[in-house]
Write a protein that holds these residues in place. Structure first.
Motif, PDB file in Angstrom:
ATOM      1  N   GLY A  97      -2.794  -8.800   3.993  1.00 11.27           N
ATOM      2  CA  GLY A  97      -4.032  -9.119   4.705  1.00 11.27           C
ATOM      3  C   GLY A  97      -3.769  -9.543   6.146  1.00 11.27           C
ATOM      4  N   SER A  98      -2.724 -10.367   6.356  1.00  9.80           N
ATOM      5  CA  SER A  98      -2.421 -10.826   7.726  1.00  9.80           C
ATOM      6  C   SER A  98      -2.058  -9.661   8.624  1.00  9.80           C
ATOM      7  CB  SER A  98      -1.215 -11.763   7.738  1.00  9.80           C
ATOM      8  OG  SER A  98      -1.372 -12.794   6.834  1.00  9.80           O
ATOM      9  N   ILE A  99      -1.243  -8.759   8.083  1.00  9.77           N
ATOM     10  CA  ILE A  99      -0.790  -7.629   8.896  1.00  9.77           C
ATOM     11  C   ILE A  99      -1.963  -6.706   9.197  1.00  9.77           C
ATOM     12  CG2 ILE A  99       0.729  -5.602   8.865  1.00  9.77           C
ATOM     13  CD1 ILE A  99       2.643  -7.476   7.111  1.00  9.77           C
ATOM     14  N   ALA A 100      -2.784  -6.453   8.181  1.00 13.98           N
ATOM     15  CA  ALA A 100      -3.948  -5.581   8.371  1.00 13.98           C
ATOM     16  C   ALA A 100      -4.888  -6.147   9.430  1.00 13.98           C
ATOM     17  CB  ALA A 100      -4.681  -5.389   7.045  1.00 13.98           C
ATOM     18  N   TYR A 117      -0.497   1.896   8.172  1.00 11.74           N
ATOM     19  CA  TYR A 117      -1.959   1.851   8.081  1.00 11.74           C
ATOM     20  C   TYR A 117      -2.437   3.260   7.723  1.00 11.74           C
ATOM     21  CZ  TYR A 117      -6.751   2.347   9.749  1.00 11.74           C
ATOM     22  OH  TYR A 117      -8.087   2.653   9.843  1.00 11.74           O
ATOM     23  N   ILE A 118      -3.268   3.325   6.696  1.00 11.11           N
ATOM     24  CA  ILE A 118      -3.855   4.613   6.297  1.00 11.11           C
ATOM     25  C   ILE A 118      -5.363   4.399   6.218  1.00 11.11           C
ATOM     26  CG2 ILE A 118      -3.874   6.464   4.561  1.00 11.11           C
ATOM     27  CD1 ILE A 118      -1.226   5.345   3.465  1.00 11.11           C
ATOM     28  N   ARG A 119      -6.087   4.981   7.152  1.00 11.34           N
ATOM     29  CA  ARG A 119      -7.553   4.806   7.155  1.00 11.34           C
ATOM     30  C   ARG A 119      -8.127   5.289   5.823  1.00 11.34           C
ATOM     31  NH1 ARG A 119     -11.227   3.881  11.231  1.00 11.34           N
ATOM     32  NH2 ARG A 119      -9.660   4.219  12.859  1.00 11.34           N
ATOM     33  N   LYS A 120      -9.102   4.556   5.311  1.00 11.09           N
ATOM     34  CA  LYS A 120      -9.749   4.885   4.037  1.00 11.09           C
ATOM     35  C   LYS A 120     -10.120   6.363   3.988  1.00 11.09           C
ATOM     36  CE  LYS A 120     -13.231   2.723   1.024  1.00 11.09           C
ATOM     37  NZ  LYS A 120     -13.516   3.967   0.314  1.00 11.09           N
ATOM     38  N   ASP A 121      -9.845   6.980   2.850  1.00  4.94           N
ATOM     39  CA  ASP A 121     -10.198   8.385   2.593  1.00  4.94           C
ATOM     40  C   ASP A 121      -9.352   9.406   3.345  1.00  4.94           C
ATOM     41  OD1 ASP A 121     -12.161   7.571   0.803  1.00  4.94           O
ATOM     42  OD2 ASP A 121     -13.690   7.453   2.382  1.00  4.94           O
ATOM     43  N   THR A 122      -8.267   8.975   3.991  1.00  5.11           N
ATOM     44  CA  THR A 122      -7.360   9.942   4.618  1.00  5.11           C
ATOM     45  C   THR A 122      -6.623  10.709   3.512  1.00  5.11           C
ATOM     46  OG1 THR A 122      -7.043   8.492   6.524  1.00  5.11           O
ATOM     47  CG2 THR A 122      -5.346  10.168   6.160  1.00  5.11           C
ATOM     48  N   PRO A 123      -6.651  12.030   3.542  1.00  3.91           N
ATOM     49  CA  PRO A 123      -5.936  12.784   2.508  1.00  3.91           C
ATOM     50  C   PRO A 123      -4.425  12.627   2.677  1.00  3.91           C
ATOM     51  CG  PRO A 123      -6.878  14.274   4.141  1.00  3.91           C
ATOM     52  CD  PRO A 123      -7.328  12.901   4.512  1.00  3.91           C
ATOM     53  N   ILE A 124      -3.732  12.195   1.637  1.00  4.90           N
ATOM     54  CA  ILE A 124      -2.291  11.965   1.754  1.00  4.90           C
ATOM     55  C   ILE A 124      -1.622  12.129   0.390  1.00  4.90           C
ATOM     56  CG2 ILE A 124      -2.499   9.433   1.527  1.00  4.90           C
ATOM     57  CD1 ILE A 124      -0.271   9.395   3.853  1.00  4.90           C
ATOM     58  N   ALA A 173      -7.158  -5.050  12.937  1.00  8.94           N
ATOM     59  CA  ALA A 173      -8.565  -4.980  12.524  1.00  8.94           C
ATOM     60  C   ALA A 173      -8.797  -4.000  11.378  1.00  8.94           C
ATOM     61  CB  ALA A 173      -9.474  -4.661  13.716  1.00  8.94           C
ATOM     62  N   ALA A 174      -7.778  -3.814  10.545  1.00  9.36           N
ATOM     63  CA  ALA A 174      -7.923  -2.929   9.380  1.00  9.36           C
ATOM     64  C   ALA A 174      -8.350  -3.737   8.165  1.00  9.36           C
ATOM     65  CB  ALA A 174      -6.589  -2.237   9.091  1.00  9.36           C
ATOM     66  N   ASN A 175      -8.842  -3.055   7.133  1.00  6.74           N
ATOM     67  CA  ASN A 175      -9.096  -3.719   5.865  1.00  6.74           C
ATOM     68  C   ASN A 175      -7.769  -3.919   5.137  1.00  6.74           C
ATOM     69  OD1 ASN A 175     -11.861  -3.564   6.370  1.00  6.74           O
ATOM     70  ND2 ASN A 175     -11.941  -1.502   5.486  1.00  6.74           N
ATOM     71  N   TRP A 176      -7.706  -4.927   4.282  1.00  6.18           N
ATOM     72  CA  TRP A 176      -6.436  -5.254   3.611  1.00  6.18           C
ATOM     73  C   TRP A 176      -5.928  -4.074   2.775  1.00  6.18           C
ATOM     74  CZ3 TRP A 176      -5.299  -5.694  -1.671  1.00  6.18           C
ATOM     75  CH2 TRP A 176      -6.387  -5.470  -2.510  1.00  6.18           C
ATOM     76  N   ASP A 177      -6.846  -3.270   2.216  1.00 11.17           N
ATOM     77  CA  ASP A 177      -6.401  -2.187   1.338  1.00 11.17           C
ATOM     78  C   ASP A 177      -6.153  -0.886   2.099  1.00 11.17           C
ATOM     79  OD1 ASP A 177      -9.019  -1.694   1.918  1.00 11.17           O
ATOM     80  OD2 ASP A 177      -9.644  -1.336  -0.149  1.00 11.17           O
ATOM     81  N   GLU A 178      -6.067  -0.975   3.421  1.00 10.89           N
ATOM     82  CA  GLU A 178      -5.701   0.195   4.221  1.00 10.89           C
ATOM     83  C   GLU A 178      -4.264   0.088   4.737  1.00 10.89           C
ATOM     84  OE1 GLU A 178      -9.777   1.764   6.286  1.00 10.89           O
ATOM     85  OE2 GLU A 178      -9.024  -0.160   7.020  1.00 10.89           O
TER      86      GLU A 178
END
Lengths: 365, 365
Positions: B33-36, B195-202, B40-45
């Motif tokens: 969470g701190s790193i995210a 960091y992987i933006r939500k819904d990025t195909p990977i 300004a990312a969400n913790w699960d990104e």
């Protein structure tokens, strides 16, 4: 590890770099040498990775990619491999490789004739673990490696749970690649190693810089490498005998004192630190929670991933049903356990199983 | 990090595990969470990896593999990327992808029209670094990300050297993947993040267990995750200003006091901690050795790999020749440097360069 966080903390460098980097490199190579010598390998046949997961990814993908044009696209793994090997094999399947998932018998042993028959001239790699992560069964690596040598197929073994606990000697056994882990022997997490026999064809998995003989990119994690080597040094034969005695005690006592218990895996050919028992008619998760309340950390399902309620593929692989898989509990012993802990654990589990059976709809009343 | 080596050392687990594992998992998620939040990312990104090398491998291979059937097999990188991106792009080339290596100008900036023209409907990913590892040039990520957004192409940036040193905000910039590193900001080695933006195909790069939202397998290295988060917390704007002042001093003094010096990279748009200067007619390796004897650790060639005598692809990429590449010296400032160190370094390098030029066959006498 501490001096390598604070005093000798530079990035490892060569004779063209600054002296702090040269000191750091010396520590790295010394650690590499200690780990290599534990399996009688040469120092330049061992690379550091971020852990056993990466080691197995590197071994399977690296060899498969290196040989797919030259030899073929077939690999063989056992059905009860841990996730790094199992899921890497499945990833290769999605990339167009064909994978044979070898059956195992009721104790978890790979059938040697089955292995021999599965090898074709397209087979580029066999990957069969040394000691199983859940049920502790130790494969006959000598026989397996001889079959692979005879058929001229490369052999990888995941020795995450057996490294330093059981003898493993690459001068005696024709194994080509070995996955090793630090945190399973009280070393740090985030580091592992891969033995790669000289001249083994392998494509780089982790691309980038030219570290680790140009086989694995990434700035070297020297404190962890030093910690890994120290962890290897601290494992003694006396300790392994002590773990084995605790393992034997819990198995014997559970089988004699508690009704309806099944030992999962082989009685004799098993990892010294591992016991795995199914307590019928009750859930492994409930046992885990109740044991936790009494101060014992045990697990159910796979070694490092009791996060889903999915049935263990290992217990299912040895012919168990869902009930047996869900009632399985893994006890793992370490340096800081004492025989008194084992006796207390047995007492606790006897009481917990009895109580849970009272409320279980499955139990014979 | 220490409590997570000794007290809360269990493998992270879920609500179905033992309580030591649950405590460990809390520390992991808090660190994430701190790193995210720093970008300004969400913790699960944000996922943890073994370092920036693995982060960049995961970003490039993961997106390329996920989109090759659906969209195409073309990726774009700049010519002066660090090895993890550059060599991963080359590995993808060997797997049948086509790669555009974008030219940069004399200060290292990617040409924005060149980027726009290079994007085709087959392009699955653009990977352009934030701040350069050698010459410190900071790309115009805003303009780059807007072009990618307009053309509907995913963008990865390697922020190994800029993370926490320069603002980076995924709410403001349409960047989809960001490589971050711990050891470049006084954190531990062996850990990085992506960091992987939500819904990025990977597609998963590291196969095995289901850790890190099933995007990266491997037992979590919690002490290092905690250390990484702490390192992020300790970087302050005041510190970055201090680094920038030291950087500016060394550049200004070298250019004014020593003849025949070229600044490599941009004077204004550069990493606050980085200075890179070519001292003509002398070898960077000789300067490195002489500076080392006086207690200064500087490097020549690439940031983390001055192990070969090959000319820097970065200096060559900005139009330098071999002589300029071999005479380049990188100064990097950190938390423990003081302005007095900078003055002493300038004095040392003036003397060293003067002496080396006396014996150099290339120098004008």
């Amino acid at each position: 590890m501490k001096p390598y966080f604070f005093d000798t903390y530079a990035v490892a460098t060569s004779e063209f770099g600054y002296s702090m980097g040269i000191d750091a490199k010396e520590a790295l190579e010394k650690s590499r040498g200690s780990i290599a010598s534990k399996i009688a390998a040469n120092w330049d046949e061992v690379i550091f990775t971020s852990g056993s997961t990466e080691s197995s990814n590197t071994a399977l993908k690296g060899v498969a990619w290196a040989l797919k044009e030259k030899k073929g696209k077939h690999i063989i793994v056992s059905k009860i491999e841990d996730f790094p090997v199992l899921n890497t094999a499945k990833a290769l399947e999605r990339q167009g490789f064909s994978v044979t998932f070898l059956d195992v018998d009721a104790e978890g042993f790979v059938n040697l004739e089955g292995l021999r028959n599965a090898i074709t001239k397209e087979t580029v790699l066999v990957s069969i673990q040394h000691g199983n992560q859940e049920i502790g069964t130790v494969q006959d690596l000598k026989a397996i490696s001889e079959i692979c040598e005879e058929k001229d197929v490369l052999l990888h073994t995941d020795a995450t749970h057996s490294f330093t606990r059981l003898p493993l000697n690459v001068k005696e056994l024709p194994v080509d690649l070995i996955t090793m882990s630090a945190h399973t022997i009280h070393g740090p997490r985030g580091i592992g190693a891969l033995y790669i026999r000289k001249d083994t064809p392998i494509t780089k998995f982790m691309d980038g810089g030219f570290q680790e003989f140009n086989l694995r990119a990434g700035v070297e994690d020297i404190p962890s490498a030093v910690g890994f080597a120290k962890a290897v040094e601290l494992v003694t034969e006396e300790e392994n005998m002590r773990l084995k005695a605790m393992r034997d005690r819990i198995i014997d006592k559970a089988l004699s004192d508690i009704p309806d218990v099944t030992l999962n895996g082989s009685r004799e050919k098993r990892l010294p630190q591992n016991a795995n028992l199914t307590f019928h008619y009750v859930e492994g998760e409930s046992i885990t929670l109740h044991m936790d309340m009494r101060g014992f950390a045990v697990s159910t399902g796979s070694a490092c991933f009791s996060r889903s309620l999915e049935a263990s593929h290992v217990i299912m692989g040895i012919g168990g049903d869902h009930e047996r898989a869900h009632g399985s509990v893994r006890f793992t012993f370490g340096r800081y356990n004492r025989m008194e802990d084992v006796d207390a654990a047995i007492e606790a589990i006897s009481e917990i199983v009895a109580k849970l059976r009272e409320i279980s709809p499955l139990a014979k009343k």
